[in-house]
Design an enzyme around this catalytic site. Structure first.
Site, PDB file in Angstrom:
ATOM      1  N   LYS A   1     -18.834 -10.622 -11.273  1.00 12.17           N
ATOM      2  CA  LYS A   1     -18.699 -10.529  -9.605  1.00 12.17           C
ATOM      3  C   LYS A   1     -18.240  -9.169  -9.313  1.00 12.17           C
ATOM      4  O   LYS A   1     -16.809  -8.884  -9.079  1.00 12.17           O
ATOM      5  CB  LYS A   1     -17.862 -11.711  -9.323  1.00 12.17           C
ATOM      6  CG  LYS A   1     -17.665 -11.725  -7.696  1.00 12.17           C
ATOM      7  CD  LYS A   1     -16.986 -12.993  -7.378  1.00 12.17           C
ATOM      8  CE  LYS A   1     -16.676 -13.372  -5.817  1.00 12.17           C
ATOM      9  NZ  LYS A   1     -16.004 -14.437  -5.397  1.00 12.17           N
TER      10      LYS A   1
ATOM     11  N   GLU B   1     -17.609 -14.672   2.073  1.00 12.97           N
ATOM     12  CA  GLU B   1     -18.392 -14.517   0.878  1.00 12.97           C
ATOM     13  C   GLU B   1     -19.666 -15.282   0.975  1.00 12.97           C
ATOM     14  O   GLU B   1     -20.607 -14.960   0.600  1.00 12.97           O
ATOM     15  CB  GLU B   1     -17.538 -14.872  -0.349  1.00 12.97           C
ATOM     16  CG  GLU B   1     -16.363 -13.727  -0.841  1.00 12.97           C
ATOM     17  CD  GLU B   1     -15.563 -14.414  -1.735  1.00 12.97           C
ATOM     18  OE1 GLU B   1     -15.866 -13.611  -2.844  1.00 12.97           O
ATOM     19  OE2 GLU B   1     -14.767 -15.373  -1.576  1.00 12.97           O
TER      20      GLU B   1
END
Length: 129
Positions: free
Chosen positions: A105, A28
Protein backbone atom coordinates in the site's frame (compact mmCIF):
# COMPACT_ATOMS: atom_id res chain seq x y z
CA UNK A 1 7.72 -29.92 1.94
CA UNK A 2 4.96 -31.54 -0.05
CA UNK A 3 2.80 -34.38 1.23
CA UNK A 4 5.19 -36.87 -0.40
CA UNK A 5 8.16 -35.41 1.50
CA UNK A 6 9.72 -33.73 -1.53
CA UNK A 7 10.84 -30.12 -1.46
CA UNK A 8 8.23 -27.86 -3.09
CA UNK A 9 8.91 -25.63 -6.06
CA UNK A 10 7.82 -22.02 -6.43
CA UNK A 11 6.00 -19.88 -8.95
CA UNK A 12 6.51 -16.19 -8.20
CA UNK A 13 4.27 -13.35 -9.34
CA UNK A 14 5.93 -10.04 -8.51
CA UNK A 15 4.47 -6.57 -8.83
CA UNK A 16 0.82 -7.30 -9.54
CA UNK A 17 -1.10 -4.02 -9.35
CA UNK A 18 -4.66 -2.72 -9.21
CA UNK A 19 -6.58 0.25 -7.89
CA UNK A 20 -8.53 -0.58 -4.76
CA UNK A 21 -10.79 1.24 -2.31
CA UNK A 22 -9.44 -0.29 0.89
CA UNK A 23 -8.75 1.55 4.12
CA UNK A 24 -10.27 2.80 7.31
CA UNK A 25 -10.66 6.42 6.19
CA UNK A 26 -13.59 7.60 4.07
CA UNK A 27 -11.33 9.30 1.51
CA UNK A 28 -9.51 5.99 0.90
CA UNK A 29 -12.81 4.30 0.12
CA UNK A 30 -14.07 7.16 -2.06
CA UNK A 31 -10.95 7.97 -4.07
CA UNK A 32 -9.19 4.63 -4.25
CA UNK A 33 -5.44 4.14 -4.49
CA UNK A 34 -2.91 1.72 -5.94
CA UNK A 35 -2.29 -1.62 -4.26
CA UNK A 36 0.28 -4.20 -5.19
CA UNK A 37 0.86 -7.85 -4.48
CA UNK A 38 3.74 -10.28 -4.67
CA UNK A 39 2.62 -13.90 -4.55
CA UNK A 40 4.70 -17.06 -4.21
CA UNK A 41 2.93 -20.35 -4.89
CA UNK A 42 4.52 -23.42 -3.30
CA UNK A 43 3.76 -26.49 -5.40
CA UNK A 44 5.29 -29.52 -7.06
CA UNK A 45 6.10 -28.77 -10.71
CA UNK A 46 7.72 -32.12 -11.55
CA UNK A 47 4.66 -33.51 -13.38
CA UNK A 48 4.35 -30.34 -15.44
CA UNK A 49 8.04 -30.43 -16.34
CA UNK A 50 7.80 -34.08 -17.30
CA UNK A 51 4.64 -33.77 -19.43
CA UNK A 52 4.94 -30.14 -20.62
CA UNK A 53 1.20 -29.81 -19.96
CA UNK A 54 -0.42 -26.73 -18.39
CA UNK A 55 -3.03 -28.98 -16.78
CA UNK A 56 -0.25 -30.50 -14.65
CA UNK A 57 0.52 -27.19 -12.92
CA UNK A 58 -1.23 -23.96 -11.89
CA UNK A 59 -1.80 -21.28 -14.51
CA UNK A 60 0.01 -18.20 -13.27
CA UNK A 61 -2.07 -16.15 -15.72
CA UNK A 62 -5.25 -17.28 -13.95
CA UNK A 63 -3.73 -16.60 -10.53
CA UNK A 64 -2.64 -13.11 -11.62
CA UNK A 65 -6.17 -12.28 -12.79
CA UNK A 66 -7.70 -13.58 -9.56
CA UNK A 67 -5.24 -11.71 -7.32
CA UNK A 68 -5.76 -8.39 -9.13
CA UNK A 69 -9.52 -8.93 -8.90
CA UNK A 70 -9.16 -9.19 -5.11
CA UNK A 71 -7.03 -6.04 -5.01
CA UNK A 72 -9.66 -4.16 -7.03
CA UNK A 73 -12.61 -5.91 -5.39
CA UNK A 74 -14.81 -5.50 -2.35
CA UNK A 75 -13.29 -2.92 0.02
CA UNK A 76 -11.85 -3.94 3.38
CA UNK A 77 -10.46 -1.84 6.19
CA UNK A 78 -7.14 -3.60 6.71
CA UNK A 79 -4.27 -4.62 4.46
CA UNK A 80 -4.08 -7.75 6.63
CA UNK A 81 -7.60 -8.71 5.52
CA UNK A 82 -6.69 -8.05 1.90
CA UNK A 83 -3.63 -10.31 2.17
CA UNK A 84 -5.75 -13.08 3.71
CA UNK A 85 -8.27 -12.85 0.85
CA UNK A 86 -5.48 -13.11 -1.71
CA UNK A 87 -4.07 -16.15 0.08
CA UNK A 88 -7.43 -17.93 0.11
CA UNK A 89 -7.94 -17.33 -3.63
CA UNK A 90 -4.54 -18.84 -4.39
CA UNK A 91 -4.99 -21.81 -2.05
CA UNK A 92 -8.24 -22.65 -3.85
CA UNK A 93 -6.08 -23.95 -6.73
CA UNK A 94 -5.47 -27.69 -6.43
CA UNK A 95 -1.79 -28.38 -6.23
CA UNK A 96 -0.87 -25.23 -4.29
CA UNK A 97 0.33 -26.42 -0.88
CA UNK A 98 1.25 -23.02 0.54
CA UNK A 99 1.36 -19.39 -0.51
CA UNK A 100 3.35 -16.33 0.52
CA UNK A 101 1.53 -13.06 -0.03
CA UNK A 102 2.89 -9.55 0.30
CA UNK A 103 0.37 -6.74 -0.17
CA UNK A 104 1.76 -3.27 -0.79
CA UNK A 105 0.00 0.00 0.00
CA UNK A 106 2.45 2.65 -1.26
CA UNK A 107 0.07 5.57 -0.64
CA UNK A 108 -0.95 4.64 2.90
CA UNK A 109 -2.11 7.67 4.90
CA UNK A 110 1.07 8.26 6.94
CA UNK A 111 2.30 11.67 8.05
CA UNK A 112 6.00 10.83 7.69
CA UNK A 113 8.07 10.14 4.56
CA UNK A 114 8.02 6.46 3.51
CA UNK A 115 8.38 4.25 0.45
CA UNK A 116 5.81 1.54 1.11
CA UNK A 117 3.64 -0.19 3.66
CA UNK A 118 3.54 -3.95 3.17
CA UNK A 119 1.97 -6.88 4.97
CA UNK A 120 3.48 -10.31 4.36
CA UNK A 121 1.73 -13.57 5.29
CA UNK A 122 2.25 -17.29 4.64
CA UNK A 123 -0.68 -19.65 4.55
CA UNK A 124 -0.77 -23.42 4.03
CA UNK A 125 -3.48 -25.65 2.69
CA UNK A 126 -5.39 -27.21 5.59
CA UNK A 127 -3.84 -30.49 6.56
CA UNK A 128 -0.54 -29.45 4.94
CA UNK A 129 2.83 -29.40 6.65
Amino acid sequence: MGPDGHELDQIRLVGLRATGHHGVYPHERAEGQPFGADVVLHLDTRAAARTDELAATVSYADVAEEVTAVLAGDPVDLVETLAERVAQVVLAHPGVHAVDVTVHKPRAPLTVPFDDVAVHIRRRREGGR
